[in-house]
Design a protein around this motif. Structure first.
Motif, PDB file in Angstrom:
ATOM      1  N   UNK A   1      20.389  53.948  30.659  1.00 13.28           N
ATOM      2  CA  UNK A   1      21.281  54.001  31.811  1.00 13.28           C
ATOM      3  C   UNK A   1      22.667  53.499  31.486  1.00 13.28           C
ATOM      4  N   UNK A   2      23.453  53.323  32.535  1.00 14.01           N
ATOM      5  CA  UNK A   2      24.846  52.896  32.420  1.00 14.01           C
ATOM      6  C   UNK A   2      25.067  51.579  33.168  1.00 14.01           C
ATOM      7  N   UNK A   3      26.007  50.786  32.656  1.00 17.66           N
ATOM      8  CA  UNK A   3      26.409  49.587  33.401  1.00 17.66           C
ATOM      9  C   UNK A   3      27.897  49.334  33.161  1.00 17.66           C
ATOM     10  N   UNK A   4      28.505  48.651  34.139  1.00 12.38           N
ATOM     11  CA  UNK A   4      29.927  48.294  34.041  1.00 12.38           C
ATOM     12  C   UNK A   4      30.031  47.026  33.214  1.00 12.38           C
ATOM     13  N   UNK A   5      30.572  47.160  32.004  1.00 13.90           N
ATOM     14  CA  UNK A   5      30.576  46.034  31.058  1.00 13.90           C
ATOM     15  C   UNK A   5      31.689  45.035  31.330  1.00 13.90           C
ATOM     16  N   UNK A   6      32.856  45.509  31.781  1.00  9.88           N
ATOM     17  CA  UNK A   6      33.991  44.616  32.031  1.00  9.88           C
ATOM     18  C   UNK A   6      34.380  44.680  33.494  1.00  9.88           C
ATOM     19  N   UNK A   7      34.641  43.514  34.067  1.00  8.51           N
ATOM     20  CA  UNK A   7      35.035  43.419  35.469  1.00  8.51           C
ATOM     21  C   UNK A   7      36.348  42.658  35.562  1.00  8.51           C
ATOM     22  N   UNK A   8      36.879  42.570  36.801  1.00 10.46           N
ATOM     23  CA  UNK A   8      38.126  41.813  36.991  1.00 10.46           C
ATOM     24  C   UNK A   8      37.950  40.392  36.472  1.00 10.46           C
ATOM     25  N   UNK A   9      36.785  39.798  36.743  1.00 13.37           N
ATOM     26  CA  UNK A   9      36.442  38.474  36.206  1.00 13.37           C
ATOM     27  C   UNK A   9      35.047  38.552  35.609  1.00 13.37           C
ATOM     28  N   UNK A  10      34.889  37.986  34.415  1.00 11.87           N
ATOM     29  CA  UNK A  10      33.575  37.934  33.796  1.00 11.87           C
ATOM     30  C   UNK A  10      32.773  36.779  34.403  1.00 11.87           C
ATOM     31  N   UNK A  11      31.454  36.805  34.163  1.00 14.46           N
ATOM     32  CA  UNK A  11      30.568  35.812  34.776  1.00 14.46           C
ATOM     33  C   UNK A  11      30.990  34.365  34.487  1.00 14.46           C
ATOM     34  N   UNK A  12      31.312  33.999  33.230  1.00 11.85           N
ATOM     35  CA  UNK A  12      31.745  32.613  32.980  1.00 11.85           C
ATOM     36  C   UNK A  12      33.034  32.258  33.728  1.00 11.85           C
ATOM     37  N   UNK A  13      33.931  33.245  33.904  1.00 16.29           N
ATOM     38  CA  UNK A  13      35.174  33.007  34.633  1.00 16.29           C
ATOM     39  C   UNK A  13      34.903  32.763  36.113  1.00 16.29           C
ATOM     40  N   UNK A  14      33.937  33.505  36.672  1.00 14.79           N
ATOM     41  CA  UNK A  14      33.546  33.286  38.071  1.00 14.79           C
ATOM     42  C   UNK A  14      32.990  31.878  38.237  1.00 14.79           C
ATOM     43  N   UNK A  15      32.149  31.457  37.290  1.00 12.08           N
ATOM     44  CA  UNK A  15      31.599  30.094  37.350  1.00 12.08           C
ATOM     45  C   UNK A  15      32.709  29.055  37.316  1.00 12.08           C
ATOM     46  N   UNK A  16      33.660  29.254  36.391  1.00 11.42           N
ATOM     47  CA  UNK A  16      34.754  28.291  36.232  1.00 11.42           C
ATOM     48  C   UNK A  16      35.592  28.203  37.508  1.00 11.42           C
ATOM     49  N   UNK A  17      35.993  29.352  38.051  1.00  7.81           N
ATOM     50  CA  UNK A  17      36.825  29.364  39.258  1.00  7.81           C
ATOM     51  C   UNK A  17      36.065  28.814  40.459  1.00  7.81           C
ATOM     52  N   UNK A  18      34.788  29.144  40.563  1.00 11.94           N
ATOM     53  CA  UNK A  18      33.978  28.644  41.678  1.00 11.94           C
ATOM     54  C   UNK A  18      33.851  27.127  41.632  1.00 11.94           C
ATOM     55  N   UNK A  19      33.647  26.589  40.432  1.00 12.12           N
ATOM     56  CA  UNK A  19      33.533  25.132  40.291  1.00 12.12           C
ATOM     57  C   UNK A  19      34.851  24.449  40.629  1.00 12.12           C
ATOM     58  N   UNK A  20      35.976  25.072  40.243  1.00 16.23           N
ATOM     59  CA  UNK A  20      37.288  24.501  40.575  1.00 16.23           C
ATOM     60  C   UNK A  20      37.480  24.462  42.087  1.00 16.23           C
ATOM     61  N   UNK A  21      37.103  25.533  42.765  1.00 16.27           N
ATOM     62  CA  UNK A  21      37.212  25.585  44.234  1.00 16.27           C
ATOM     63  C   UNK A  21      36.266  24.582  44.871  1.00 16.27           C
ATOM     64  N   UNK A  22      35.050  24.543  44.364  1.00 15.56           N
ATOM     65  CA  UNK A  22      34.032  23.650  44.948  1.00 15.56           C
ATOM     66  C   UNK A  22      34.440  22.185  44.851  1.00 15.56           C
ATOM     67  N   UNK A  23      35.091  21.814  43.745  1.00 16.61           N
ATOM     68  CA  UNK A  23      35.429  20.403  43.524  1.00 16.61           C
ATOM     69  C   UNK A  23      36.814  20.020  44.027  1.00 16.61           C
ATOM     70  N   UNK A  24      37.648  21.016  44.394  1.00 12.93           N
ATOM     71  CA  UNK A  24      39.008  20.706  44.852  1.00 12.93           C
ATOM     72  C   UNK A  24      38.951  20.058  46.235  1.00 12.93           C
ATOM     73  N   UNK A  25      39.344  18.798  46.362  1.00 11.37           N
ATOM     74  CA  UNK A  25      39.214  18.104  47.639  1.00 11.37           C
ATOM     75  C   UNK A  25      40.147  18.602  48.734  1.00 11.37           C
ATOM     76  N   UNK A  26      41.228  19.309  48.373  1.00  4.93           N
ATOM     77  CA  UNK A  26      42.183  19.747  49.385  1.00  4.93           C
ATOM     78  C   UNK A  26      41.772  21.062  50.050  1.00  4.93           C
ATOM     79  N   UNK A  27      40.720  21.724  49.531  1.00  3.00           N
ATOM     80  CA  UNK A  27      40.235  22.962  50.142  1.00  3.00           C
ATOM     81  C   UNK A  27      39.063  22.626  51.053  1.00  3.00           C
ATOM     82  N   UNK A  28      39.133  23.029  52.301  1.00  3.26           N
ATOM     83  CA  UNK A  28      38.095  22.684  53.283  1.00  3.26           C
ATOM     84  C   UNK A  28      36.761  23.316  52.894  1.00  3.26           C
ATOM     85  N   UNK A  29      35.647  22.769  53.395  1.00  3.01           N
ATOM     86  CA  UNK A  29      34.330  23.366  53.104  1.00  3.01           C
ATOM     87  C   UNK A  29      34.257  24.834  53.515  1.00  3.01           C
ATOM     88  N   UNK A  30      34.795  25.156  54.691  1.00  3.60           N
ATOM     89  CA  UNK A  30      34.758  26.539  55.184  1.00  3.60           C
ATOM     90  C   UNK A  30      35.524  27.468  54.257  1.00  3.60           C
TER      91      UNK A  30
END
Length: 333
Positions: free
Chosen positions: A72-101
């Protein structure tokens, strides 16, 4: 959907399907793509799918044909790769100035860039400590408003909050109306700050965005930053933030410190590896740097007590000495 329109949109639907449902572990066969397109009201033949994949690849999409774990076929490259999503998500999750919502909304948008199977793998891994987050939902829009004011060189007005204790020992926030000339926004020490000038004073101030509400742009031009800073052509945010400690202002002076070698990493983290090393022995090194003298700098030096000796200026030596005497006094009742 008409058959004609369906054929026009077929390539867009194919890339959407690959983006949403395919990844390296879950390739989609040409036959399966035909079935998924049919569910959307678009007729397709297997041989035509091959040609569509070639066209999408020629356009620039990184679509890989594999036979493992299945054909079959799969999309190998995306706007952000999986490790980049993890990195950005962790930055958002830990940033105290961004509300929980807002944190959840931003992380959800990042997750939408992954395939459904990749999303399922990380659902368990997202934890947001709401007690460490700002509850100010306006900050997201304040960034846009302040950025616009900086670009158009206009003053802003807002309500600035400060916490205090009332007579019932409750923590309350009181707000003060302020008009400020905004020069720059920066993310420093886990918070988003506005750097600007409060018209009552001839200096720069730093205000946390999570403590600002009801920000609006005025019609009044900003005060030129050349009147309150060393910068003339443009406000050099990088240079400025390198010279201050913990976003606390102070008089800029050349300091000289002698430090134990075992805290070199901590020194470089604070002052960068561009510091000028003046002396070096088997156990210690001395360096000089231009830094704003502030209580935040005193606190940082005090954290390393016997590991750092201030050589100059005398002003900083006196502040360190006063801090040490104050600490001793607290324990000599």
């Amino acid at each position: 959907m008409s058959a004609r329109n369906g054929q026009k949109l077929k390539l867009l639907y194919i890339i959407d399907i690959l983006r949403k449902y395919s990844d390296e572990e879950n390739p989609i066969s040409a036959v399966k793509l035909c079935e998924m397109l049919a569910e959307l009201g678009i007729s397709a033949e297997r041989k035509a799918i091959y040609n569509d994949i070639d066209n999408l690849t020629f356009y620039g999409y990184d679509i890989v044909h594999t036979r493992v774990p299945k054909n079959g076929y799969f999309l190998a490259s995306r706007e952000f790769e999986l490790p980049e999503i993890y990195l950005l998500s962790d930055a958002i999750r830990s940033a105290p100035f961004i509300s929980p919502k807002k944190s959840r909304e931003l992380i959800s948008k990042l997750d939408n860039m992954l395939s459904l199977n990749q999303q399922k793998k990380r659902e368990k891994g997202i934890y947001i400590n709401e007690n460490a987050k700002s509850l100010n939902e306006e900050i997201y829009y304040n960034i846009d408003t302040i950025s616009s004011a900086i670009e158009n060189r206009l003053k802003i007005t807002f309500k600035h909050g400060k916490k205090s204790l009332n007579e019932n020992r409750e923590i309350v926030t009181t707000y003060k109306d302020m008009t400020v000339s905004p020069y720059a926004l920066c993310w420093q020490d886990d918070y988003y700050y506005l750097i600007g000038n409060y018209s009552k004073y001839d200096n720069l101030i730093h205000l946390r965005l999570d403590r600002m509400k009801k920000v609006s742009v005025t019609d009044e031009n900003i005060r030129p930053f050349s009147e309150v800073s060393e910068y003339t052509e443009f406000f050099d945010t990088h240079d400025y933030t390198n010279k201050i400690f913990g976003m606390f202002g102070g008089d800029l002076q050349k300091i000289e410190l002698t430090c134990s070698k075992d805290i070199l990493e901590q020194v470089v983290d604070k002052f960068s590896d561009k510091i000028f090393i003046k002396n070096l022995t088997d156990t210690h090194f001395s360096f000089s740097a231009d830094v704003a003298i502030s209580e935040a700098l005193v606190t940082w030096i005090s954290n390393y007590a016997d590991k750092i000796t201030v050589k100059s200026p005398q002003t900083l030596i006196d502040m360190i000495t006063a801090r040490a005497e104050s600490i001793i006094k607290n324990y000599n009742h």
